[in-house]
Design an enzyme around this catalytic site. Sequence first.
Site, mmCIF file in Angstrom:
data_model
loop_
_atom_site.group_PDB
_atom_site.id
_atom_site.type_symbol
_atom_site.label_atom_id
_atom_site.label_comp_id
_atom_site.label_asym_id
_atom_site.label_seq_id
_atom_site.Cartn_x
_atom_site.Cartn_y
_atom_site.Cartn_z
ATOM 1 N N SER A 128 -6.579 -2.597 -5.127
ATOM 2 C CA SER A 128 -7.408 -2.025 -4.068
ATOM 3 C C SER A 128 -8.669 -2.834 -3.848
ATOM 4 C CB SER A 128 -7.860 -0.620 -4.469
ATOM 5 O OG SER A 128 -6.778 0.183 -4.808
ATOM 6 N N HIS A 149 -1.427 -4.313 -0.040
ATOM 7 C CA HIS A 149 -2.159 -3.092 -0.389
ATOM 8 C C HIS A 149 -1.579 -1.905 0.384
ATOM 9 C CE1 HIS A 149 -5.988 -0.535 -0.132
ATOM 10 N NE2 HIS A 149 -5.470 -0.383 -1.333
ATOM 11 N N GLU A 161 -2.118 -3.378 4.012
ATOM 12 C CA GLU A 161 -2.932 -4.588 4.216
ATOM 13 C C GLU A 161 -2.217 -5.757 3.540
ATOM 14 O OE1 GLU A 161 -7.605 -3.822 4.308
ATOM 15 O OE2 GLU A 161 -6.656 -2.916 2.561
ATOM 16 N N ASN A 199 -10.831 -0.400 2.130
ATOM 17 C CA ASN A 199 -11.732 0.162 1.116
ATOM 18 C C ASN A 199 -13.184 -0.226 1.340
ATOM 19 O OD1 ASN A 199 -10.041 1.868 -0.241
ATOM 20 N ND2 ASN A 199 -9.181 0.217 -1.485
HETATM 21 N N1 LIG Z 1 -4.387 5.542 -6.295
HETATM 22 C C1 LIG Z 1 -4.488 5.111 -5.046
HETATM 23 O O1 LIG Z 1 -4.727 5.884 -4.101
HETATM 24 C C2 LIG Z 1 -4.266 3.652 -4.748
HETATM 25 C C3 LIG Z 1 -4.130 3.243 -3.404
HETATM 26 C C4 LIG Z 1 -3.886 1.883 -3.120
HETATM 27 C C5 LIG Z 1 -3.803 0.972 -4.164
HETATM 28 N N2 LIG Z 1 -3.950 1.395 -5.456
HETATM 29 C C6 LIG Z 1 -3.835 0.391 -6.525
HETATM 30 O O2 LIG Z 1 -2.539 0.462 -7.085
HETATM 31 C C7 LIG Z 1 -2.592 0.083 -8.472
HETATM 32 C C8 LIG Z 1 -1.997 1.190 -9.321
HETATM 33 O O3 LIG Z 1 -2.764 2.376 -9.111
HETATM 34 P P1 LIG Z 1 -2.154 3.831 -9.406
HETATM 35 O O4 LIG Z 1 -3.024 4.792 -8.693
HETATM 36 O O5 LIG Z 1 -0.680 3.834 -9.169
HETATM 37 O O6 LIG Z 1 -2.430 3.948 -10.981
HETATM 38 P P2 LIG Z 1 -1.719 4.875 -12.056
HETATM 39 O O7 LIG Z 1 -2.704 5.041 -13.160
HETATM 40 O O8 LIG Z 1 -1.128 6.089 -11.418
HETATM 41 O O9 LIG Z 1 -0.472 3.979 -12.553
HETATM 42 C C9 LIG Z 1 -0.623 2.749 -13.208
HETATM 43 C C10 LIG Z 1 0.687 2.457 -13.944
HETATM 44 O O10 LIG Z 1 0.623 1.130 -14.456
HETATM 45 C C11 LIG Z 1 1.295 1.145 -15.708
HETATM 46 N N3 LIG Z 1 0.942 -0.057 -16.461
HETATM 47 C C12 LIG Z 1 -0.255 -0.385 -17.016
HETATM 48 N N4 LIG Z 1 -0.152 -1.584 -17.633
HETATM 49 C C13 LIG Z 1 1.136 -2.010 -17.448
HETATM 50 C C14 LIG Z 1 1.864 -3.164 -17.844
HETATM 51 N N5 LIG Z 1 1.286 -4.128 -18.566
HETATM 52 N N6 LIG Z 1 3.173 -3.266 -17.483
HETATM 53 C C15 LIG Z 1 3.770 -2.310 -16.753
HETATM 54 N N7 LIG Z 1 3.126 -1.187 -16.338
HETATM 55 C C16 LIG Z 1 1.836 -1.045 -16.690
HETATM 56 C C17 LIG Z 1 0.819 2.451 -16.356
HETATM 57 O O11 LIG Z 1 1.656 2.832 -17.434
HETATM 58 C C18 LIG Z 1 0.908 3.395 -15.159
HETATM 59 O O12 LIG Z 1 2.198 4.014 -15.060
HETATM 60 C C19 LIG Z 1 -4.059 -0.237 -8.779
HETATM 61 O O13 LIG Z 1 -4.266 -1.601 -8.628
HETATM 62 C C20 LIG Z 1 -4.786 0.547 -7.686
HETATM 63 O O14 LIG Z 1 -6.060 0.025 -7.384
HETATM 64 C C21 LIG Z 1 -4.167 2.707 -5.780
#
Ligand SMILES: NC(=O)c1ccc[n+]([C@@H]2O[C@H](COP(=O)([O-])OP(=O)(O)OC[C@H]3O[C@@H](n4cnc5c(N)ncnc54)[C@H](O)[C@@H]3O)[C@@H](O)[C@H]2O)c1
Length: 308
Positions: A128, A149, A161, A199
Amino acid sequence: MGASGITKVGVLGIGLMGSGIAQVSAAFGFETVVVDVSEEVVRRGMARIEDSLARLVASYERSGGQRGISAEQKGATLAKLRATSNRQQLMDRDIVIEAVTENYSAKAELYQQLVRLGYSGLLASNTSSISITQLAANYSRPDRFIGMHFMNPVPIQPGVEVIRGLLTSEETSRVCLAFAEELGKVPIPAEDKAGFGINRMFVPFLNEAVRVVEEGIMSVEDADKTTLCLGHKMGPLTTLDYVGLDTALAVAEVLEAELGPAYKPAPLLRRLVQAGHFGVKNGKGFYVYEEGKPLSVNPAVARYRIKA
Ligand SMILES: NC(=O)c1ccc[n+]([C@@H]2O[C@H](COP(=O)([O-])OP(=O)(O)OC[C@H]3O[C@@H](n4cnc5c(N)ncnc54)[C@H](O)[C@@H]3O)[C@@H](O)[C@H]2O)c1
């Protein structure tokens, strides 16, 4: 095969975003493998996907086929999807979309591991906020590295994005813009500056909503109500709970470091994360949740006020 040439997709992370990306990829006919750290985490992620598909089928039945997906489409989606804790299964992918925790070191280490395992295909990060150029420096083929994104919830929100880093090639950019369309999404090109487009605009709005609450200007429920009156589908504090307060804080910190103090995270956001309240994902954020449904405002939030 579409204009992108992609048929085999890998997704790293089966959390909130990775599960949505994997679901959409399989739903649009791509052979999809999704990988997370353990079989237990993978099982929970698959349960989330099955729940999301079941809700889409219920919507289809309620609307007489106007919305959602049929039971056959649900079956076809699951048939295209494989979930595992074995990273080796990503090696034959045309593209891997990384959606792990918003932490630079975690992402960097993961890309280096992929290189050691022999991966050299397209690699897209769903970050993000973290610089695509900086992340690409950990991959052997920075020309094949890009930001994709997706927006939350991925099966519902159409925008993606597509962010070029300094070394991303024209070809990678062309392929990923086409691929986003093949996923049924609206690709929106953006440049590699903290927060990209969405963002940069959206995080200050969410952060100010926390300040409105912590300064005692409005209650949590009233701050949410005001933007519902503007026509938003969800208030900012509920949105933060769905985004994940840990993720929102990590994003705000990256924006503050690159763009300055206007992006400084609100103290209450930091305090909630320090207390282990991450939002819907673990049942406590601005609201308290049971099975994903809000029960009441979190008493810890109601207690917190900054005196003017
Ligand atoms: N939450 C949102 O609204 C949102 C929106 C757009 C983008 N994002 C981005 O998406 C990404 C994930 O966010 P999220 O909200 O899904 O987080 P989340 O905490 O729900 O999930 C993250 C996942 O990554 C896994 N993980 C961590 N290290 C790992 C590894 N080495 N190998 C494999 N899996 C691994 C964790 O076990 C977990 O299941 C981030 O970069 C975040 O900024 C989030």
